[in-house]
Design a protein around this motif. Structure first.
Motif, short mmCIF file in Angstrom:
data_model
loop_
_atom_site.label_atom_id
_atom_site.label_comp_id
_atom_site.label_asym_id
_atom_site.label_seq_id
_atom_site.Cartn_x
_atom_site.Cartn_y
_atom_site.Cartn_z
N LEU A 189 -5.12 -13.81 9.60
CA LEU A 189 -6.04 -14.64 10.38
C LEU A 189 -5.36 -15.17 11.63
O LEU A 189 -4.23 -15.65 11.59
CB LEU A 189 -6.53 -15.82 9.53
N ASN A 190 -6.05 -15.04 12.76
CA ASN A 190 -5.62 -15.68 14.00
C ASN A 190 -6.73 -16.67 14.37
O ASN A 190 -7.69 -16.31 15.04
CB ASN A 190 -5.41 -14.66 15.12
N SER A 191 -6.59 -17.90 13.88
CA SER A 191 -7.66 -18.88 14.06
C SER A 191 -7.80 -19.32 15.51
O SER A 191 -8.89 -19.69 15.95
CB SER A 191 -7.43 -20.10 13.16
N GLU A 192 -6.70 -19.28 16.28
CA GLU A 192 -6.77 -19.69 17.68
C GLU A 192 -7.65 -18.74 18.48
O GLU A 192 -8.44 -19.16 19.33
CB GLU A 192 -5.36 -19.73 18.28
N LYS A 193 -7.53 -17.44 18.20
CA LYS A 193 -8.34 -16.45 18.93
C LYS A 193 -9.60 -16.07 18.15
O LYS A 193 -10.36 -15.20 18.58
CB LYS A 193 -7.50 -15.21 19.23
N LYS A 194 -9.77 -16.70 16.99
CA LYS A 194 -11.01 -16.60 16.20
C LYS A 194 -11.30 -15.18 15.71
O LYS A 194 -12.41 -14.71 15.80
CB LYS A 194 -12.17 -17.17 17.00
N TYR A 195 -10.26 -14.50 15.21
CA TYR A 195 -10.47 -13.21 14.57
C TYR A 195 -9.51 -13.05 13.40
O TYR A 195 -8.52 -13.79 13.28
CB TYR A 195 -10.32 -12.05 15.55
N GLY A 196 -9.82 -12.10 12.53
CA GLY A 196 -8.96 -11.87 11.38
C GLY A 196 -9.17 -10.49 10.79
O GLY A 196 -10.04 -9.72 11.25
N GLN A 202 0.87 -1.17 0.00
CA GLN A 202 0.00 0.00 0.00
C GLN A 202 0.91 1.23 0.00
O GLN A 202 1.55 1.56 1.00
CB GLN A 202 -0.90 -0.02 1.25
N ARG A 203 0.99 1.90 -1.16
CA ARG A 203 1.96 2.98 -1.31
C ARG A 203 1.48 4.32 -0.76
O ARG A 203 2.26 5.24 -0.61
CB ARG A 203 2.34 3.14 -2.79
N ASP A 204 0.20 4.43 -0.51
CA ASP A 204 -0.32 5.69 0.01
C ASP A 204 -0.38 5.60 1.54
O ASP A 204 -1.23 4.91 2.09
CB ASP A 204 -1.73 5.94 -0.55
N PRO A 205 0.53 6.27 2.27
CA PRO A 205 0.56 6.14 3.73
C PRO A 205 -0.72 6.62 4.40
O PRO A 205 -1.10 6.12 5.44
CB PRO A 205 1.76 7.01 4.14
N SER A 206 -1.40 7.59 3.78
CA SER A 206 -2.64 8.09 4.38
C SER A 206 -3.71 7.01 4.38
O SER A 206 -4.52 6.89 5.29
CB SER A 206 -3.14 9.33 3.62
N GLU A 207 -3.72 6.16 3.32
CA GLU A 207 -4.68 5.07 3.25
C GLU A 207 -4.36 4.00 4.29
O GLU A 207 -5.25 3.42 4.90
CB GLU A 207 -4.69 4.45 1.85
N ARG A 208 -3.05 3.72 4.48
CA ARG A 208 -2.66 2.72 5.46
C ARG A 208 -3.10 3.13 6.85
O ARG A 208 -3.59 2.34 7.64
CB ARG A 208 -1.13 2.52 5.45
N LYS A 209 -2.94 4.41 7.17
CA LYS A 209 -3.26 4.88 8.51
C LYS A 209 -4.76 5.04 8.71
O LYS A 209 -5.28 4.82 9.80
CB LYS A 209 -2.55 6.22 8.77
N ARG A 210 -5.47 5.41 7.65
CA ARG A 210 -6.89 5.67 7.79
C ARG A 210 -7.67 4.38 8.02
O ARG A 210 -8.61 4.34 8.80
CB ARG A 210 -7.40 6.39 6.53
N GLY A 211 -7.27 3.32 7.36
CA GLY A 211 -7.88 2.02 7.60
C GLY A 211 -9.30 1.88 7.12
O GLY A 211 -10.01 0.97 7.55
N ALA A 212 -9.77 2.75 6.22
CA ALA A 212 -11.16 2.67 5.76
C ALA A 212 -11.42 1.42 4.95
O ALA A 212 -12.55 0.94 4.88
CB ALA A 212 -11.49 3.91 4.91
N ASN A 213 -10.38 0.85 4.33
CA ASN A 213 -10.54 -0.35 3.52
C ASN A 213 -10.35 -1.62 4.33
O ASN A 213 -10.52 -2.72 3.82
CB ASN A 213 -9.53 -0.36 2.37
N ASN A 214 -9.95 -1.47 5.57
CA ASN A 214 -9.54 -2.60 6.39
C ASN A 214 -10.66 -3.02 7.33
O ASN A 214 -11.22 -2.19 8.05
CB ASN A 214 -8.30 -2.22 7.21
N LEU A 215 -10.99 -4.31 7.34
CA LEU A 215 -12.07 -4.82 8.18
C LEU A 215 -11.52 -5.74 9.26
O LEU A 215 -10.56 -6.48 9.04
CB LEU A 215 -13.09 -5.60 7.34
N PHE A 216 -12.16 -5.68 10.42
CA PHE A 216 -11.84 -6.58 11.53
C PHE A 216 -13.00 -7.54 11.68
O PHE A 216 -14.15 -7.12 11.80
CB PHE A 216 -11.63 -5.78 12.82
#
Length: 350
Positions: A133-140, A91-105
């Motif tokens: 993915l952390n399958s042991e703690k059941k989140y990703g 991800q070359r745009d640092p503002s996108e990396r920090k904003r996290g709008a595309n990132n889901l928990f």
């Protein structure tokens, strides 16, 4: 869609990001791991500028964008030096990396769900940049190239789960099995949310014979209490050798929790505080999430590394096997203040 000026389109970049690396992974290890995918032009493991220690991530540049895509598809979730690594597009745009709008928990996943099936459950919503993915703690985590695709995934995956046999996405009416899909929040955002809504308290420096009822009564005098319990086993107070106990309280409301911290933290005249430890002061604070505790520990470790890096190190050899760390420290303290002293010993024979 055309790339923004100055950016390389995700799909045509020959570079990949490699995260969750063991700190002992070298650039040679990284090269060897990915050269089986295709010709590698260069690799880089990012290091702490102060200590020279690996930061746990790096980059691999291939000759061909096709090889980069193959590496992401085949090596994400692979094992390097006994640790599962994360491989994704850069991800070359640092503002996108920090904003996290595309990132889901995503949480409340079925145990042992395979990485490939987890990714497949979200692939229909649009191009994916990164999956973890952390399958042991059941989140990703799932990161999309486009914010619109992430929003669609949040809306469409509500009320869904992964079938525990086929791991395909299915509807469910069982609330305990529904997965939670939400936009990733920055640590600062999570902390602010916790501070504005918390009801759970950590209570330290309790006397050893305090009962749950006595413990609960102190907080009921402040406000409503949903639950209260004292640890069954004692612990050693910070910086002391006195054994104490700790407890956990869930207040009925956030306002009650805030009032309890204000009224009781540091208080000495309570019937539940250990009189011989911490000057008899009760410790009442907001209960920290696992992520917060991990962040605090990492920051403390980094601060210590930076502090130690200011001082010269001495290598001492031909030490008698019976000499202790304390004895060696006492010897060198005659020349000046020592910051740390450590004798390296064989882990098997000591």
């Amino acid at each position: 869609m055309a790339a923004t000026e100055g950016q390389v389109p995700f799909s045509r970049s020959p570079s990949i990001y490699v995260g969750d690396l063991d700190v002992t992974v070298s650039e040679a290890n990284l090269y060897e791991h990915f050269t089986k995918v295709g010709p590698v032009v260069s690799v880089r493991v990012c290091l702490d500028s102060a200590t020279g220690q690996s930061l746990g991530y790096g980059y691999v540049n291939f000759n061909s964008p096709n090889d980069a895509e193959t590496a992401i598809e085949t090596q994400n979730g692979s094992v390097l030096k006994d640790k599962t690594i994360r491989v994704c597009k850069v991800q070359r745009d640092p503002s996108e990396r920090k904003r996290g709008a595309n990132n889901l928990f995503i949480s409340n996943l079925p145990a042992a769900i395979p990485l490939q099936m987890f990714q497949a459950g979200f692939a229909n919503f649009g191009p994916i940049t990164s999956v973890k993915l952390n399958s042991e703690k059941k989140y990703g985590y799932v990161m999309f190239e486009k914010e619109e695709d992430a929003k669609t995934a949040v809306a469409e995956m509500q009320g869904k789960t992964f079938d525990e046999e086929s791991f395909s996405v299915v509807e469910t009416s069982d609330e305990s099995k529904k997965i939670t899909v939400e936009h990733y929040k920055l640590e600062s955002e999570r902390k602010e949310e916790y501070e504005n809504t918390f009801t759970t308290l950590y209570v330290g420096n309790l006397k050893l014979d305090v009962t749950d009822d006595e413990f609960k009564a102190v907080f009921e005098a402040i406000g409503g209490v949903s639950s209260a319990a004292v640890s069954p086993q004692p612990t050693v107070a910070k910086g002391e050798r006195v054994q104490t106990k700790f407890g956990r309280v869930v207040m009925a409301t956030h306002d009650d929790a805030v009032k309890a911290v204000a009224d009781l933290n540091g208080k000495t005249d309570t019937p539940i505080a250990h009189a011989e430890s911490e000057e008899g002061k009760l410790e009442v604070t907001r209960f920290l999430s696992p992520m917060e505790r991990k962040s605090i520990a990492e920051q403390a470790a980094l601060k210590q590394r930076l502090e130690f890096s200011k001082y010269p190190n001495l290598y001492v050899k031909n030490i008698d096997e019976n000499v202790t760390d304390e004895q060696l420290g006492e010897l060198f303290s005659q020349a000046g203040q020592t910051i740390s002293v450590k004798i390296q010993r064989d882990p098997k024979t000591n």
